[in-house]
Scaffold this motif. Structure first.
Motif, short mmCIF file in Angstrom:
data_model
loop_
_atom_site.label_atom_id
_atom_site.label_comp_id
_atom_site.label_asym_id
_atom_site.label_seq_id
_atom_site.Cartn_x
_atom_site.Cartn_y
_atom_site.Cartn_z
N ILE A 86 10.78 -6.74 -7.00
CA ILE A 86 9.63 -5.83 -6.94
C ILE A 86 9.96 -4.57 -6.16
N GLU A 87 10.58 -4.73 -5.01
CA GLU A 87 10.96 -3.61 -4.15
C GLU A 87 12.41 -3.78 -3.71
N ASP A 88 13.05 -2.69 -3.33
CA ASP A 88 14.45 -2.76 -2.89
C ASP A 88 14.53 -3.22 -1.43
N VAL A 89 14.17 -4.48 -1.24
CA VAL A 89 14.14 -5.04 0.12
C VAL A 89 15.42 -5.79 0.46
N VAL A 107 17.64 -0.06 2.85
CA VAL A 107 16.64 -1.13 2.94
C VAL A 107 15.65 -0.80 4.05
N GLY A 108 16.16 -0.23 5.13
CA GLY A 108 15.28 0.12 6.25
C GLY A 108 14.17 1.07 5.83
N LYS A 109 14.48 2.02 4.96
CA LYS A 109 13.47 2.97 4.50
C LYS A 109 12.36 2.25 3.73
N VAL A 110 12.75 1.28 2.91
CA VAL A 110 11.76 0.52 2.15
C VAL A 110 10.88 -0.31 3.09
N LEU A 111 11.50 -0.88 4.11
CA LEU A 111 10.74 -1.67 5.07
C LEU A 111 9.70 -0.82 5.81
N TYR A 112 10.07 0.40 6.15
CA TYR A 112 9.11 1.31 6.79
C TYR A 112 7.93 1.57 5.85
N ASP A 113 8.23 1.79 4.58
CA ASP A 113 7.16 2.04 3.60
C ASP A 113 6.22 0.82 3.49
#
Length: 553
Positions: free
Chosen positions: A359-362, A209-215
């Motif tokens: 929508i996103e893997d958040v 999830v952290g990677k998606v948040l960075y994006d």
């Protein structure tokens, strides 16, 4: 021959929430968790739902303690409703006790309990129960599995868990410790989390999830971002803050529980946000939109939560619009989908761009999926298995997994709230059932609202009410005035005058017939209600609540 161990399930089996079980051995009782449940959409006016604690109240002098597996409200939230009547010590990790503490303090109940901190791997003797605690990864820090040992051997309760091999805090599930007790002395009974038993594969690591948040921070540079998640999800808060700080954003918290838990996490050293990165919510207007991020409560669409107030333009801190992005870093708890969708819709109407798990893997689940549950089964080699924590379908799925992994079908019991199990020298059998009714909390009212009241509220909300008002002289057996039909939520009175008049005539005939037959006030009212109810259903195919009011002259 050892004394039997009795296990009574007071909540959490057949639902998501109200988790509470009681272990009874040699006339002493150990509680495991004491949680609440959030109401379904049809529980009109209900704030929370509690276990039926009457069984515990009757045995108050036998309670030696309560083990808390982790700090989520569905496991600790009912303590403030039980402690006024039953006093007992609590056992849990530092974070778990820290999350349970505020509600107990707010209700003036600190004198009714004591807080006993446990650490990973430790064993605590609580009355006749030897309890060993094993680290487990979940969506809140410091969750544990608990091995409860008595003369009947060891019962392992998994608590809520997933097997995250790259957790945010580096604290891995203690599979080796569990494997050790599975070998010696062995596990007689396994009780394990069933929430995701119907989901194939493995759960995603929280760090993904952290990677998606960075994006997302990169994608929305220059725009103000509001993120919403559970206030207890300290690992998620950490990853949101890390991503924000990487992009030179200041972090502000919104919501009482979020502010409190961030302060607690930093104080305990499980949450790392530098002082110079934190600002008060009152200061956000001093910064450009791309220089701040708000971490808010309200991810479940709760009525008065910070995010819902934003969506309805009632927040005293934030007015969101077209330049704002809201990230719902969560997934709706079953039953909350409608409330969450309403918040998303209202935010979207204001021009806000909303990012959610569709929508996103958040978001990443905190519960083990099928392959992880298989791993626990193969590791524990328990003699008996009972799936817990989940709706009935989840537990049936989990039972099938256990059978697939080699547990004989006749050694798997699928239970429900109110069931009692007896573990003795001969094995595991079912005992007598106890009350496990839903106890509804409406404002400050606890337990005075039953299913009949909820049915009435549902009828009032969906069909409306028709009141029949009349005055009768029982001595002269005649109507003095009325009947008059007054309605709310059934038909428009002004536009349906003829309909109401006809209904009043039907009521008058029924009342006169009842009076002629010697009916009393109660019988007169019943006759009017029956006549009007039949008329209303016949003419409108609706069933509003019919309330007769009979005044005696």
């Amino acid at each position: 021959m050892a004394s039997p161990l009795k296990i009574t399930f007071l909540g959490g089996l057949g639902e998501i929430g109200r988790n509470c079980a009681a272990f009874e051995y040699e006339d002493q009782i150990l509680l495991l968790d004491c949680g609440l449940m959030f109401p379904d959409h049809d529980m009109l006016g209900v704030d929370i739902v509690l276990p039926d604690f009457s069984w515990v109240h009757e045995r108050a002098d036998k309670i030696v303690g309560c083990v808390l597996t982790h700090g989520h409200e569905d496991h600790v939230g009912a303590l403030s409703y039980l402690l006024p009547d039953v006093s007992f010590p609590l056992y849990g990790t530092e974070v778990t006790l820290g999350l349970a503490y505020p509600r107990i303090e707010e209700n003036g109940l600190l004198g009714r309990t004591e807080f006993n901190e446990v650490r990973d791997g430790e064993t605590h003797q609580i009355g006749p129960f030897s309890c060993q605690f094993f680290a487990m990864t979940h969506s809140v820090p410091q969750a544990v599995a608990t091995a409860i040992t008595t003369g009947q051997g060891t019962v392992l309760h998994s608590g809520d868990f997933k097997i995250d091999l790259t957790p945010v805090d580096g604290r891995l599930s203690d599979l080796s410790g569990i494997g050790a007790i599975a070998t010696d002395p062995g596990i007689r009974l396994l009780l394990a989390d069933s929430t995701n038993a119907g989901s194939a594969g493995y759960s995603v690591s929280e760090t993904e999830v952290g990677k998606v948040l960075y994006d997302l921070m990169h994608r929305y540079r220059g725009r103000r971002i509001v993120t919403a998640c559970f206030a207890s999800h300290i690992h998620r808060v950490q990853q949101i803050a890390d991503a924000a700080i990487e992009y030179d954003r200041k972090v502000a918290t919104l919501g009482r529980s979020m502010k409190r838990n961030v302060a607690m996490g930093r104080e305990m050293g499980v949450l790392h946000i530098p002082d110079d990165a934190l600002i008060d919510i009152e200061e956000i207007d001093k910064y450009d939109p791309g220089e701040v991020i708000v971490i808010s409560t309200g991810s479940q669409g709760e009525a008065m939560s910070a995010l819902t107030l934003m969506a309805t333009r009632e927040s005293r801190w934030l007015n969101v619009g077209e330049e704002d992005v809201v990230i719902l870093s969560s997934h709706p708890i079953p039953g909350n989908e409608h409330a969450v969708n309403k918040v998303i819709d209202k935010l979207t109407r204001q021009g806000v761009e909303v990012v959610h798990s569709g929508i996103e893997d958040v978001h990443a689940t905190g519960h083990a999926k099928r392959e992880e549950l298989k791993l626990l089964q193969s590791l524990t080699h328990a003699d008996w298995f009972v799936p817990v924590h989940g709706e009935y379908t989840h537990m049936v799925h989990h039972a099938k997994i256990a059978e697939q992994m080699g547990t004989p079908a006749d050694r798997i019991l699928v239970c429900e709230d109110g069931d009692t199990l007896v573990l003795d020298d001969d094995g595991l059998t079912r005992g007598d059932r106890v009350s496990a009714e839903y106890i509804y909390v409406d404002g400050k009212t606890v337990g005075e609202i039953g299913t009949s009241v909820l049915r009435d509220r549902q009828v009032l909300g969906e069909e409306g009410v028709v009141t029949i008002v009349m005055m009768v002289d029982l001595d002269r057996r005649e109507i003095v005035s009325g009947p008059e039909l007054i309605t709310r939520g059934w038909v428009q009175e002004v536009e349906s005058a003829d309909l109401l008049a006809e209904g009043a005539k039907r009521a008058a005939k029924a009342v006169n017939d009842s009076l002629s037959g010697g009916g009393n006030a109660d019988q007169v009212g019943k006759a009017a209600r029956k006549a009007v109810g039949s008329f209303v259903n016949q003419r409108t195919r609706r069933r509003p609540m019919i309330v007769p009011v009979v005044l005696e002259a």
